[in-house]
Scaffold this motif. Structure first.
Motif, PDB file in Angstrom:
ATOM      1  N   TYR A  28       7.248 -17.331 -51.325  1.00  0.00           N
ATOM      2  CA  TYR A  28       5.927 -17.615 -50.771  1.00  0.00           C
ATOM      3  C   TYR A  28       5.585 -16.535 -49.748  1.00  0.00           C
ATOM      4  O   TYR A  28       6.476 -15.919 -49.167  1.00  0.00           O
ATOM      5  CB  TYR A  28       5.912 -18.996 -50.107  1.00  0.00           C
ATOM      6  N   HIS A  29       4.300 -16.345 -49.530  1.00  0.00           N
ATOM      7  CA  HIS A  29       3.854 -15.317 -48.596  1.00  0.00           C
ATOM      8  C   HIS A  29       2.876 -15.923 -47.604  1.00  0.00           C
ATOM      9  O   HIS A  29       1.879 -16.525 -47.998  1.00  0.00           O
ATOM     10  CB  HIS A  29       3.181 -14.175 -49.374  1.00  0.00           C
ATOM     11  N   ASN A  30       3.155 -15.771 -46.326  1.00  0.00           N
ATOM     12  CA  ASN A  30       2.252 -16.198 -45.267  1.00  0.00           C
ATOM     13  C   ASN A  30       1.789 -14.933 -44.550  1.00  0.00           C
ATOM     14  O   ASN A  30       2.474 -14.403 -43.678  1.00  0.00           O
ATOM     15  CB  ASN A  30       2.956 -17.143 -44.305  1.00  0.00           C
ATOM     16  N   GLU A  31       0.625 -14.426 -44.958  1.00  0.00           N
ATOM     17  CA  GLU A  31       0.095 -13.181 -44.397  1.00  0.00           C
ATOM     18  C   GLU A  31      -0.194 -13.309 -42.906  1.00  0.00           C
ATOM     19  O   GLU A  31       0.019 -12.363 -42.151  1.00  0.00           O
ATOM     20  CB  GLU A  31      -1.185 -12.794 -45.134  1.00  0.00           C
ATOM     21  N   ASN A  32      -0.714 -14.449 -42.483  1.00  0.00           N
ATOM     22  CA  ASN A  32      -1.066 -14.640 -41.078  1.00  0.00           C
ATOM     23  C   ASN A  32       0.141 -14.536 -40.150  1.00  0.00           C
ATOM     24  O   ASN A  32       0.028 -14.053 -39.030  1.00  0.00           O
ATOM     25  CB  ASN A  32      -1.757 -15.989 -40.868  1.00  0.00           C
ATOM     26  N   ARG A  33       1.284 -15.011 -40.604  1.00  0.00           N
ATOM     27  CA  ARG A  33       2.504 -14.966 -39.781  1.00  0.00           C
ATOM     28  C   ARG A  33       3.397 -13.776 -40.108  1.00  0.00           C
ATOM     29  O   ARG A  33       4.398 -13.546 -39.434  1.00  0.00           O
ATOM     30  CB  ARG A  33       3.295 -16.267 -39.963  1.00  0.00           C
ATOM     31  N   LEU A  35       5.195 -13.160 -43.070  1.00  0.00           N
ATOM     32  CA  LEU A  35       6.440 -13.672 -43.645  1.00  0.00           C
ATOM     33  C   LEU A  35       6.384 -13.730 -45.165  1.00  0.00           C
ATOM     34  O   LEU A  35       5.377 -14.122 -45.740  1.00  0.00           O
ATOM     35  CB  LEU A  35       6.710 -15.107 -43.177  1.00  0.00           C
ATOM     36  N   TYR A  37       8.908 -15.848 -47.706  1.00  0.00           N
ATOM     37  CA  TYR A  37       9.992 -16.808 -47.519  1.00  0.00           C
ATOM     38  C   TYR A  37      10.287 -17.571 -48.807  1.00  0.00           C
ATOM     39  O   TYR A  37       9.469 -17.662 -49.710  1.00  0.00           O
ATOM     40  CB  TYR A  37       9.692 -17.781 -46.369  1.00  0.00           C
ATOM     41  N   LYS A  39      11.888 -21.348 -49.922  1.00  0.00           N
ATOM     42  CA  LYS A  39      12.320 -22.680 -49.497  1.00  0.00           C
ATOM     43  C   LYS A  39      13.629 -22.985 -50.214  1.00  0.00           C
ATOM     44  O   LYS A  39      13.683 -23.036 -51.437  1.00  0.00           O
ATOM     45  CB  LYS A  39      11.273 -23.723 -49.865  1.00  0.00           C
ATOM     46  N   ARG A  45      15.190 -22.163 -44.919  1.00  0.00           N
ATOM     47  CA  ARG A  45      14.382 -21.124 -45.553  1.00  0.00           C
ATOM     48  C   ARG A  45      15.058 -19.773 -45.362  1.00  0.00           C
ATOM     49  O   ARG A  45      15.660 -19.520 -44.323  1.00  0.00           O
ATOM     50  CB  ARG A  45      12.989 -21.033 -44.919  1.00  0.00           C
ATOM     51  N   GLN A  49      10.666 -11.032 -42.393  1.00  0.00           N
ATOM     52  CA  GLN A  49       9.606 -10.905 -41.400  1.00  0.00           C
ATOM     53  C   GLN A  49       9.096  -9.472 -41.376  1.00  0.00           C
ATOM     54  O   GLN A  49       9.890  -8.524 -41.453  1.00  0.00           O
ATOM     55  CB  GLN A  49      10.112 -11.246 -40.007  1.00  0.00           C
TER      56      GLN A  49
END
Length: 149
Positions: A28-33, A35, A37, A39, A45, A49
């Motif tokens: 998964y990709h969290n652009e705002n943070r 990351l 990652y 699960k 996780r 970073q």
């Protein structure tokens, strides 16, 4: 060679190498943070970073819980980040030592244009193009020693 051809040859070689890891884990990709990652279970996780600075992603660290090491999860995160950079026409600065080792293990002219540092990674012998018809296993990044000067 077009970017689509470069990407497909790079990705197909990597998928063959890690087909079992890819079957069990989704990235998964969290652009705002900043990351990428995976699960692993309800409380765990594996995380890559990074910090975005314009079109350059500073890949800082990969963290995989001890009991999940040796399953190719760090490699999966690294390959996903490399693919993301290629597809989105970005650049990478490889602060993470694991990612430096992985890059040196698979270094090729198509990928070199996306790496902007650190300087000791950019130096060295010219690389060979990846041949998508060869299915040999890639070397393990842990087999490479990196010396800082």
């Amino acid at each position: 060679m077009s970017y689509v051809t470069k990407l497909s040859s790079f990705v197909s070689l990597q998928i063959k190498r890690n087909k079992f890891t890819r079957m069990f884990y989704a990235v998964y990709h969290n652009e705002n943070r900043g990351l990428f990652y995976v699960k692993l279970d309800e409380n765990s996780r594996a995380v890559l970073q990074y910090k975005a600075q314009g079109k350059v992603l500073d890949m800082q660290v990969i963290s995989v819980p001890y009991r999940y090491r040796g399953r190719g999860i760090a490699r999966l995160l690294t390959e996903t980040a490399f693919t993301y950079v290629i597809v989105n026409y970005l650049y990478m600065y490889l602060t993470c030592e694991y990612m430096q080792k992985y890059y040196l293990a698979i270094k090729n002219p198509d990928l070199e244009e996306y790496i902007v540092g650190p300087p000791h990674i950019l130096e060295g012998p010219d690389s060979e193009p990846l041949d998508p018809d060869i299915i040999y296993e890639l070397p393990d990044p842990e087999d490479f020693l990196i010396y800082f000067s």
